[in-house]
Write a protein that holds these residues in place. Structure first.
Motif, PDB file in Angstrom:
ATOM      1  N   ASP A   1     -30.696 -39.853  14.005  1.00 35.42           N
ATOM      2  CA  ASP A   1     -31.713 -39.294  13.119  1.00 35.42           C
ATOM      3  C   ASP A   1     -31.178 -38.118  12.309  1.00 35.42           C
ATOM      4  O   ASP A   1     -31.703 -37.797  11.243  1.00 35.42           O
ATOM      5  N   SER A   2     -30.117 -37.480  12.797  1.00 38.17           N
ATOM      6  CA  SER A   2     -29.573 -36.320  12.084  1.00 38.17           C
ATOM      7  C   SER A   2     -28.720 -36.722  10.888  1.00 38.17           C
ATOM      8  O   SER A   2     -28.448 -35.894  10.013  1.00 38.17           O
TER       9      SER A   2
ATOM     10  N   THR B   1     -19.587 -28.926  21.337  1.00 33.66           N
ATOM     11  CA  THR B   1     -19.356 -30.358  21.526  1.00 33.66           C
ATOM     12  C   THR B   1     -19.846 -31.196  20.354  1.00 33.66           C
ATOM     13  O   THR B   1     -19.552 -32.379  20.270  1.00 33.66           O
ATOM     14  N   TRP B   2     -20.605 -30.590  19.472  1.00 31.24           N
ATOM     15  CA  TRP B   2     -21.099 -31.329  18.311  1.00 31.24           C
ATOM     16  C   TRP B   2     -21.455 -30.341  17.217  1.00 31.24           C
ATOM     17  O   TRP B   2     -22.090 -29.324  17.459  1.00 31.24           O
ATOM     18  N   ASN B   3     -21.012 -30.601  16.018  1.00 33.50           N
ATOM     19  CA  ASN B   3     -21.417 -29.800  14.869  1.00 33.50           C
ATOM     20  C   ASN B   3     -21.928 -30.766  13.812  1.00 33.50           C
ATOM     21  O   ASN B   3     -23.066 -31.196  13.867  1.00 33.50           O
ATOM     22  N   ASP B   4     -21.098 -31.144  12.889  1.00 37.02           N
ATOM     23  CA  ASP B   4     -21.445 -32.173  11.910  1.00 37.02           C
ATOM     24  C   ASP B   4     -20.633 -33.419  12.226  1.00 37.02           C
ATOM     25  O   ASP B   4     -19.403 -33.365  12.265  1.00 37.02           O
ATOM     26  N   ALA B   5     -21.323 -34.533  12.434  1.00 41.33           N
ATOM     27  CA  ALA B   5     -20.623 -35.758  12.821  1.00 41.33           C
ATOM     28  C   ALA B   5     -19.556 -36.144  11.808  1.00 41.33           C
ATOM     29  O   ALA B   5     -18.495 -36.657  12.165  1.00 41.33           O
ATOM     30  N   GLY B   6     -19.824 -35.888  10.537  1.00 41.84           N
ATOM     31  CA  GLY B   6     -18.866 -36.244   9.500  1.00 41.84           C
ATOM     32  C   GLY B   6     -17.575 -35.458   9.575  1.00 41.84           C
ATOM     33  O   GLY B   6     -16.575 -35.828   8.954  1.00 41.84           O
ATOM     34  N   GLU B   7     -17.566 -34.357  10.342  1.00 42.16           N
ATOM     35  CA  GLU B   7     -16.346 -33.568  10.493  1.00 42.16           C
ATOM     36  C   GLU B   7     -15.463 -34.098  11.620  1.00 42.16           C
ATOM     37  O   GLU B   7     -14.357 -33.599  11.832  1.00 42.16           O
TER      38      GLU B   7
END
Length: 216
Positions: free
Chosen positions: A50-51, A34-40
């Motif tokens: 914070d990440s 459900t989540w990896n790198d937000a920029g992807e």
């Protein structure tokens, strides 16, 4: 993000396709990331600030809530655990007649992005200006009509079947994006509207190919 991370991969109806494949193949184990790198831009859940602190990733994710994709998970998970392969079993889990999600890119493929120092992402030519839609419908599906509006005009209309329905509709137009589902009497039983309008180009800021995701 920098030039080495500026790329685009076409998604469109990959989500619905994977649901059908998983139920058909019935693997012993399934992991939903459900989540990896937000920029992807393929996150389903919340983005933890914070990440990504100290980066420009927030520029690509602020206002791009993807939680609408979660609408499809409860009936899908239930069917997977029960070993059901027929997608007609995927009906709304919240007691509604219909529910679902649609997504689109608020920036057209033809945008020049000349004011973004990184320019258009690699692979931009693979993008499609489509209105992507997944609808879950109950046993009365044949009585419903799905109307899709793009740029204030009707882009398409469909009659769903029971269970999982999906369409990727080309011809996304500048302006607002919305959906309306009516029953046999013309009564609106579900609707959704994007919070971002589609634009043809950007006068400032970043060239953002992230999806606007709307659950209903």
């Amino acid at each position: 993000m920098d030039h080495n991370q500026n790329w685009y991969r076409r998604g469109e109806l990959n989500y619905a396709t994977r649901i059908r494949q998983v139920l058909s193949l019935a693997p012993d184990f399934l992991e939903i990331v459900t989540w990896n790198d937000a920029g992807e831009s393929h996150y389903f859940g919340k983005i933890w600030p914070d990440s990504i602190a100290g980066t420009n990733i927030q520029t690509y994710t602020d206002g791009y809530d993807h939680s609408g994709w979660q609408k499809l998970l409860p009936p899908f998970i239930k069917a997977y655990k029960a070993g059901i392969k027929d997608v007609s079993s995927l009906i709304p889990s919240d007691g509604k007649a219909v529910s679902g999600v649609f997504w689109y890119r608020p920036l057209l493929k033809s945008a020049s992005c000349i004011n973004d120092f990184m320019g258009k992402p690699r692979g931009w030519m693979n993008a499609e200006d489509n209105f992507n839609l997944v609808v879950l419908a109950d046993a009365r599906a044949s009585e419903y009509t799905i109307n899709i509006y793009s740029g204030y005009d009707m882009l398409a209309w469909y009659r769903p079947v029971q269970g999982l329905n999906s369409w990727s509709i080309p011809g996304l137009r500048i302006g607002s994006q919305s959906i309306e589902i009516v029953d046999i009497n013309g009564r609106v039983i579900a609707s959704g509207k994007g919070t971002m309008t589609v634009i043809g180009d950007m006068s400032h800021g970043v060239c953002n190919y992230n999806y606007q995701v709307v659950g209903f």
